[in-house]
Design an enzyme around this catalytic site. Sequence first.
Site, PDB file in Angstrom:
ATOM      1  N   GLU A  95       0.796  -1.390  -0.213  1.00  0.00           N
ATOM      2  CA  GLU A  95       0.105   0.020   0.045  1.00  0.00           C
ATOM      3  C   GLU A  95       0.777   1.250  -0.050  1.00  0.00           C
ATOM      4  OE1 GLU A  95      -2.386   0.211   3.309  1.00  0.00           O
ATOM      5  OE2 GLU A  95      -3.180  -2.155   3.299  1.00  0.00           O
ATOM      6  N   CYS A 116       2.954   8.219   1.720  1.00  0.00           N
ATOM      7  CA  CYS A 116       3.355   7.498   2.686  1.00  0.00           C
ATOM      8  C   CYS A 116       3.595   5.956   1.846  1.00  0.00           C
ATOM      9  CB  CYS A 116       2.069   7.135   3.865  1.00  0.00           C
ATOM     10  SG  CYS A 116       2.522   5.875   4.998  1.00  0.00           S
ATOM     11  N   CYS A 123       4.818  -7.207   8.275  1.00  0.00           N
ATOM     12  CA  CYS A 123       5.888  -6.900   9.152  1.00  0.00           C
ATOM     13  C   CYS A 123       6.279  -7.856   9.957  1.00  0.00           C
ATOM     14  CB  CYS A 123       5.318  -5.741   9.770  1.00  0.00           C
ATOM     15  SG  CYS A 123       6.461  -4.800  11.025  1.00  0.00           S
ATOM     16  N   CYS A 127       3.391  -5.657  16.430  1.00  0.00           N
ATOM     17  CA  CYS A 127       2.767  -4.761  17.170  1.00  0.00           C
ATOM     18  C   CYS A 127       1.201  -5.136  17.562  1.00  0.00           C
ATOM     19  CB  CYS A 127       2.821  -3.314  16.818  1.00  0.00           C
ATOM     20  SG  CYS A 127       4.537  -2.708  16.848  1.00  0.00           S
ATOM     21  N   CYS A 130      -1.589  -3.322  15.166  1.00  0.00           N
ATOM     22  CA  CYS A 130      -1.505  -3.053  13.809  1.00  0.00           C
ATOM     23  C   CYS A 130      -1.901  -4.121  12.894  1.00  0.00           C
ATOM     24  CB  CYS A 130       0.177  -2.731  13.618  1.00  0.00           C
ATOM     25  SG  CYS A 130       0.526  -2.412  11.969  1.00  0.00           S
ATOM     26  N   GLU A 201       8.681  -2.593   8.782  1.00  0.00           N
ATOM     27  CA  GLU A 201       9.735  -1.796   9.436  1.00  0.00           C
ATOM     28  C   GLU A 201      10.633  -1.217   8.673  1.00  0.00           C
ATOM     29  OE1 GLU A 201      10.152  -0.220  12.564  1.00  0.00           O
ATOM     30  OE2 GLU A 201      12.029   0.117  11.584  1.00  0.00           O
ATOM     31  N   SER A 232      10.066   6.340   9.753  1.00  0.00           N
ATOM     32  CA  SER A 232       9.472   5.877  11.099  1.00  0.00           C
ATOM     33  C   SER A 232       9.777   4.557  11.460  1.00  0.00           C
ATOM     34  CB  SER A 232       7.912   6.162  10.826  1.00  0.00           C
ATOM     35  OG  SER A 232       7.212   5.735  12.067  1.00  0.00           O
ATOM     36  N   LEU A 256       6.324   5.678  19.507  1.00  0.00           N
ATOM     37  CA  LEU A 256       6.691   5.352  20.746  1.00  0.00           C
ATOM     38  C   LEU A 256       5.579   4.506  21.593  1.00  0.00           C
ATOM     39  CD1 LEU A 256       9.225   5.934  22.501  1.00  0.00           C
ATOM     40  CD2 LEU A 256       7.899   8.034  23.240  1.00  0.00           C
ATOM     41  N   HIS A 257       4.055   5.136  21.383  1.00  0.00           N
ATOM     42  CA  HIS A 257       2.992   4.486  21.743  1.00  0.00           C
ATOM     43  C   HIS A 257       2.944   4.085  23.234  1.00  0.00           C
ATOM     44  CE1 HIS A 257       2.691   4.699  17.413  1.00  0.00           C
ATOM     45  NE2 HIS A 257       3.209   3.644  17.363  1.00  0.00           N
ATOM     46  N   ASN A 331      -6.829   4.099  15.122  1.00  0.00           N
ATOM     47  CA  ASN A 331      -7.782   3.536  13.866  1.00  0.00           C
ATOM     48  C   ASN A 331      -8.143   2.028  14.177  1.00  0.00           C
ATOM     49  OD1 ASN A 331      -8.464   5.386  11.694  1.00  0.00           O
ATOM     50  ND2 ASN A 331      -6.210   5.624  11.471  1.00  0.00           N
ATOM     51  N   CYS A 374      -1.938   1.968   8.006  1.00  0.00           N
ATOM     52  CA  CYS A 374      -1.184   1.227   7.017  1.00  0.00           C
ATOM     53  C   CYS A 374      -1.499  -0.432   7.346  1.00  0.00           C
ATOM     54  CB  CYS A 374       0.364   1.215   7.453  1.00  0.00           C
ATOM     55  SG  CYS A 374       0.924   0.449   9.037  1.00  0.00           S
TER      56      CYS A 374
HETATM   57  N1  SAH Z   1       7.078   0.108  11.222  1.00  0.00           N
HETATM   58  C1  SAH Z   1       7.222   1.418  11.369  1.00  0.00           C
HETATM   59  C2  SAH Z   1       6.583   2.114  10.341  1.00  0.00           C
HETATM   60  C3  SAH Z   1       5.323   1.654   9.802  1.00  0.00           C
HETATM   61  S1  SAH Z   1       3.922   1.799  10.885  1.00  0.00           S
HETATM   62  C4  SAH Z   1       6.728   1.962  12.896  1.00  0.00           C
HETATM   63  O1  SAH Z   1       5.978   1.337  13.325  1.00  0.00           O
HETATM   64  O2  SAH Z   1       6.927   2.775  13.062  1.00  0.00           O
HETATM   65  C5  SAH Z   1       3.470   3.657  10.562  1.00  0.00           C
HETATM   66  C6  SAH Z   1       2.767   4.231  11.780  1.00  0.00           C
HETATM   67  O3  SAH Z   1       1.335   3.690  11.828  1.00  0.00           O
HETATM   68  C7  SAH Z   1       3.431   4.056  13.322  1.00  0.00           C
HETATM   69  O4  SAH Z   1       3.484   4.827  14.092  1.00  0.00           O
HETATM   70  C8  SAH Z   1       2.364   2.907  13.768  1.00  0.00           C
HETATM   71  O5  SAH Z   1       2.460   2.505  15.271  1.00  0.00           O
HETATM   72  C9  SAH Z   1       0.914   3.283  13.207  1.00  0.00           C
HETATM   73  N2  SAH Z   1      -0.165   2.477  13.176  1.00  0.00           N
HETATM   74  C10 SAH Z   1      -0.109   1.265  13.018  1.00  0.00           C
HETATM   75  N3  SAH Z   1      -1.400   0.814  13.162  1.00  0.00           N
HETATM   76  C11 SAH Z   1      -2.211   1.910  13.273  1.00  0.00           C
HETATM   77  C12 SAH Z   1      -3.682   1.914  13.716  1.00  0.00           C
HETATM   78  N4  SAH Z   1      -4.393   1.195  13.801  1.00  0.00           N
HETATM   79  N5  SAH Z   1      -4.176   3.185  13.810  1.00  0.00           N
HETATM   80  C13 SAH Z   1      -3.244   4.384  14.088  1.00  0.00           C
HETATM   81  N6  SAH Z   1      -1.873   4.257  13.925  1.00  0.00           N
HETATM   82  C14 SAH Z   1      -1.293   2.920  13.582  1.00  0.00           C
HETATM   83 FE1  SF4 Z   2       5.329  -3.285  11.920  1.00  0.00          FE
HETATM   84 FE2  SF4 Z   2       5.113  -0.489  12.521  1.00  0.00          FE
HETATM   85 FE3  SF4 Z   2       3.083  -2.191  12.281  1.00  0.00          FE
HETATM   86 FE4  SF4 Z   2       4.684  -2.364  14.439  1.00  0.00          FE
HETATM   87  S1  SF4 Z   2       3.491  -0.439  13.896  1.00  0.00           S
HETATM   88  S2  SF4 Z   2       3.695  -4.142  13.214  1.00  0.00           S
HETATM   89  S3  SF4 Z   2       6.511  -2.097  13.573  1.00  0.00           S
HETATM   90  S4  SF4 Z   2       4.400  -1.969  10.684  1.00  0.00           S
END
Ligand code: SAH
Ligand code: SF4
Length: 389
Positions: A95, A116, A123, A127, A130, A201, A232, A256-257, A331, A374
């Site tokens: 995407e 983006c 990945c 997380c 995600c 990542e 990121s 960070l989260h 989201n 994403c």
């Molecule tokens: N892997 C890298 C880059 C891709 S994720 C990273 O984790 O930074 C890009 C961003 O989207 C990250 O900050 C991730 O935590 C966030 N993200 C993932 N799922 C999400 C969701 N459901 N709602 C909002 N942000 C989300």
């Molecule tokens: Fe991978 Fe980033 Fe999603 Fe974590 S937030 S699973 S590192 S894409």
Amino acid sequence: MLTDVTTDIKSLTREELATVFNRWRQPAYRVAQLLQWLYLRRATEWDAMTNLPKTLRDQLKGEFMLQPLELVRKQGARDTTQKFLWRLTDHSLIESVLIPANPALYGEASDRHTLCVSTQVGCAYGCKFCASGLNGWKRNLMPHEIVEQVLAVERWHQRETGREKSEGRNADGALVTGAAAAPAPPPVRLINNLVIMGMGEPLANYDNLLKALHILNAPWGGGIGARKITISTSGLAPQIRKLADEPEQFRLAVSLHGATDEVRSRIMPVNRKYPLRELTAALEYYRSKRDRILTFEYILIAGVNDSLPQARALATLARRFQAKVNLIPYNQVEGLAWDRPSEAVCEEFLAVLEKQRVIATLRREKGHDIDAACGQLRLKTERELASTT
Ligand code: SAH
Ligand code: SF4
């Protein structure tokens, strides 16, 4: 032989192309001509490169791929956030998300568009919130697959706005060939801001990413300024140190989260490998190497990381690194139990940061109606495909 053709021409830097052309005894200006076709005209066929001699085009055809991304699906109305789902040559889906000018997020107000881009298929970091990690990791993207996301969106936009002029023709519309015939003026660039925040990542695909960004940043390539490119990461400490040593001044955003190990480890398994002590040590190094703004991404998830003590701990971290904080209400992802906090809770969280004089933004716009986070469109499409077979 055609069956050996596996390298896409857009995975090569100018220096590498120069070496190839030198080996083929081609004059140096041919490299510049080829680069114009690839990155200004965004050509998708060798035979469109009318000012390159046919023998050279055939030689290129025999050595390299020139493969555009195939658009499978697009979501979102024009002038709003738009999501593109691409199919790669091995049928993997990735995407890209096109975001219209958004002064609050990455950069100043202007008519620029942010793209983006994805760096991996799936990945491995898993997380908990995600969509990208839900089906695990499949493979790294090659440099050209990262570069092509920019070119393919610009091609799409050009088609949409009907601005495309016939390639390789002069002002009278006559075909021009030969070294003297310069290509027509370049099409308008759409994307001048890049965020590496799509699927995957980025720092786990370090070499391919850096090569792609070198091409996208170079004046002979994508021409996107290094300061307009934000990488990121979920916090791969060793690669953050490595990035600090690169000559290009790319920006860094850290997902960070969670502002304490306890909260962060609960939702991001990577924190067990690189806990906050190690991550912050790497960020100290990064900051010592280059005097630039660091961004902390912080998704607000109801009942998980949205408490006021987390806000205070986040403020302390942000002040230590003079980092800007982007707060993003979660989201929802189909099949995952997490939810976003109420607006009042988000505003209160923001207020704590602001009281500590941290520069922070709260994303209030609604990208979530098109699955803007994403990995979600891919997940949805794969589920739909699975249910029809
Ligand atoms: N892997 C890298 C880059 C891709 S994720 C990273 O984790 O930074 C890009 C961003 O989207 C990250 O900050 C991730 O935590 C966030 N993200 C993932 N799922 C999400 C969701 N459901 N709602 C909002 N942000 C989300
Ligand atoms: Fe991978 Fe980033 Fe999603 Fe974590 S937030 S699973 S590192 S894409």
